[in-house]
Design a protein around this motif. Structure first.
Motif, mmCIF file in Angstrom:
data_model
loop_
_atom_site.group_PDB
_atom_site.id
_atom_site.type_symbol
_atom_site.label_atom_id
_atom_site.label_comp_id
_atom_site.label_asym_id
_atom_site.label_seq_id
_atom_site.Cartn_x
_atom_site.Cartn_y
_atom_site.Cartn_z
ATOM 1 N N ARG A 36 0.733 12.254 10.663
ATOM 2 C CA ARG A 36 -0.115 11.691 11.718
ATOM 3 C C ARG A 36 0.671 10.760 12.627
ATOM 4 O O ARG A 36 0.414 10.688 13.825
ATOM 5 C CB ARG A 36 -1.286 10.931 11.102
ATOM 6 C CG ARG A 36 -2.355 11.831 10.572
ATOM 7 C CD ARG A 36 -3.579 11.052 10.163
ATOM 8 N NE ARG A 36 -4.488 11.908 9.431
ATOM 9 C CZ ARG A 36 -5.019 11.611 8.265
ATOM 10 N NH1 ARG A 36 -4.760 10.447 7.706
ATOM 11 N NH2 ARG A 36 -5.824 12.446 7.667
ATOM 12 N N SER A 71 0.819 -1.204 0.000
ATOM 13 C CA SER A 71 0.000 0.000 0.000
ATOM 14 C C SER A 71 0.855 1.258 0.000
ATOM 15 O O SER A 71 0.435 2.289 -0.494
ATOM 16 C CB SER A 71 -0.939 0.014 1.199
ATOM 17 O OG SER A 71 -0.193 0.068 2.394
ATOM 18 N N SER A 72 2.073 1.198 0.563
ATOM 19 C CA SER A 72 2.920 2.389 0.581
ATOM 20 C C SER A 72 3.417 2.742 -0.818
ATOM 21 O O SER A 72 3.752 3.882 -1.088
ATOM 22 C CB SER A 72 4.104 2.189 1.519
ATOM 23 O OG SER A 72 4.908 1.136 1.055
ATOM 24 N N GLU A 103 0.680 4.993 -2.773
ATOM 25 C CA GLU A 103 0.377 6.334 -2.285
ATOM 26 C C GLU A 103 1.063 7.393 -3.143
ATOM 27 O O GLU A 103 2.143 7.179 -3.660
ATOM 28 C CB GLU A 103 0.882 6.511 -0.858
ATOM 29 C CG GLU A 103 0.151 5.713 0.174
ATOM 30 C CD GLU A 103 0.717 5.962 1.554
ATOM 31 O OE1 GLU A 103 -0.082 6.218 2.448
ATOM 32 O OE2 GLU A 103 1.945 5.886 1.709
ATOM 33 N N ASP A 104 0.412 8.545 -3.260
ATOM 34 C CA ASP A 104 1.100 9.665 -3.878
ATOM 35 C C ASP A 104 1.824 10.440 -2.774
ATOM 36 O O ASP A 104 1.714 10.121 -1.590
ATOM 37 C CB ASP A 104 0.133 10.552 -4.659
ATOM 38 C CG ASP A 104 -0.953 11.159 -3.787
ATOM 39 O OD1 ASP A 104 -1.136 10.673 -2.659
ATOM 40 O OD2 ASP A 104 -1.609 12.109 -4.240
ATOM 41 N N ILE A 127 0.903 13.234 4.632
ATOM 42 C CA ILE A 127 -0.148 13.337 5.637
ATOM 43 C C ILE A 127 -0.100 12.142 6.584
ATOM 44 O O ILE A 127 -0.251 12.282 7.796
ATOM 45 C CB ILE A 127 -1.522 13.468 4.951
ATOM 46 C CG1 ILE A 127 -1.622 14.830 4.261
ATOM 47 C CG2 ILE A 127 -2.657 13.299 5.951
ATOM 48 C CD1 ILE A 127 -2.826 14.973 3.363
ATOM 49 N N ARG A 128 0.119 10.953 6.047
ATOM 50 C CA ARG A 128 0.200 9.750 6.888
ATOM 51 C C ARG A 128 1.392 9.835 7.834
ATOM 52 O O ARG A 128 1.285 9.538 9.027
ATOM 53 C CB ARG A 128 0.306 8.500 6.019
ATOM 54 C CG ARG A 128 0.370 7.201 6.839
ATOM 55 C CD ARG A 128 0.421 5.985 5.949
ATOM 56 N NE ARG A 128 1.479 5.998 4.956
ATOM 57 C CZ ARG A 128 2.731 5.625 5.198
ATOM 58 N NH1 ARG A 128 3.090 5.220 6.390
ATOM 59 N NH2 ARG A 128 3.632 5.649 4.229
ATOM 60 N N GLY A 182 1.481 13.465 -1.498
ATOM 61 C CA GLY A 182 0.665 14.209 -0.538
ATOM 62 C C GLY A 182 0.078 13.319 0.544
ATOM 63 O O GLY A 182 0.129 13.643 1.730
ATOM 64 N N SER A 183 -0.473 12.181 0.145
ATOM 65 C CA SER A 183 -1.068 11.291 1.137
ATOM 66 C C SER A 183 0.007 10.637 2.006
ATOM 67 O O SER A 183 -0.226 10.357 3.182
ATOM 68 C CB SER A 183 -1.929 10.229 0.461
ATOM 69 O OG SER A 183 -1.151 9.414 -0.380
ATOM 70 N N LYS A 184 1.176 10.396 1.449
ATOM 71 C CA LYS A 184 2.273 9.833 2.235
ATOM 72 C C LYS A 184 2.730 10.837 3.291
ATOM 73 O O LYS A 184 2.982 10.464 4.441
ATOM 74 C CB LYS A 184 3.430 9.456 1.320
ATOM 75 C CG LYS A 184 4.547 8.736 2.025
ATOM 76 C CD LYS A 184 5.603 8.287 1.048
ATOM 77 C CE LYS A 184 6.707 7.526 1.741
ATOM 78 N NZ LYS A 184 7.723 7.063 0.806
#
Length: 93
Positions: free
Chosen positions: A25, A10-11, A14-15, A21-22, A17-19
């Motif tokens: 968090r 799944s990593s 990811e693009d 953000i993850r 931006g989402s990486k």
């Protein structure tokens, strides 16, 4: 050869931006450290012309120390936060 290990890809899907953000968090003090470093560098560049009779090398050393201090402080707070989450805030089984 056995391929029984469960590898999550799944990593790789990811693009950027989402990486980001993850990761933010998971470790919230990393983006704070990056933002503080960028702010101190921007402030140093802004104050570069009005540094008075201070030498350029002294001004750059002061800005480098301030930026490094902010990043080390953010890393320390982040480590303390993660230790708190892992050891003290964890519910008892």
């Amino acid at each position: 050869m056995s391929t029984g290990t469960d590898v999550s890809l799944s990593s790789y899907d990811e693009d950027q931006g989402s990486k980001l953000i993850r990761k933010a968090r998971e470790a919230p003090f990393v983006p704070i450290g990056m933002a503080g470093f960028a702010a101190i560098v921007a402030y140093g560049l802004y104050k570069l012309k009005s540094r008075g009779n201070t030498k350029m090398s002294v001004h750059l050393i002061h800005m480098r120390v301030a930026a490094q201090g902010f990043v080390v402080g953010a890393m320390t707070l982040g480590m303390g936060y993660s230790m708190y989450k892992e050891f003290w805030a964890k519910p008892k089984p």
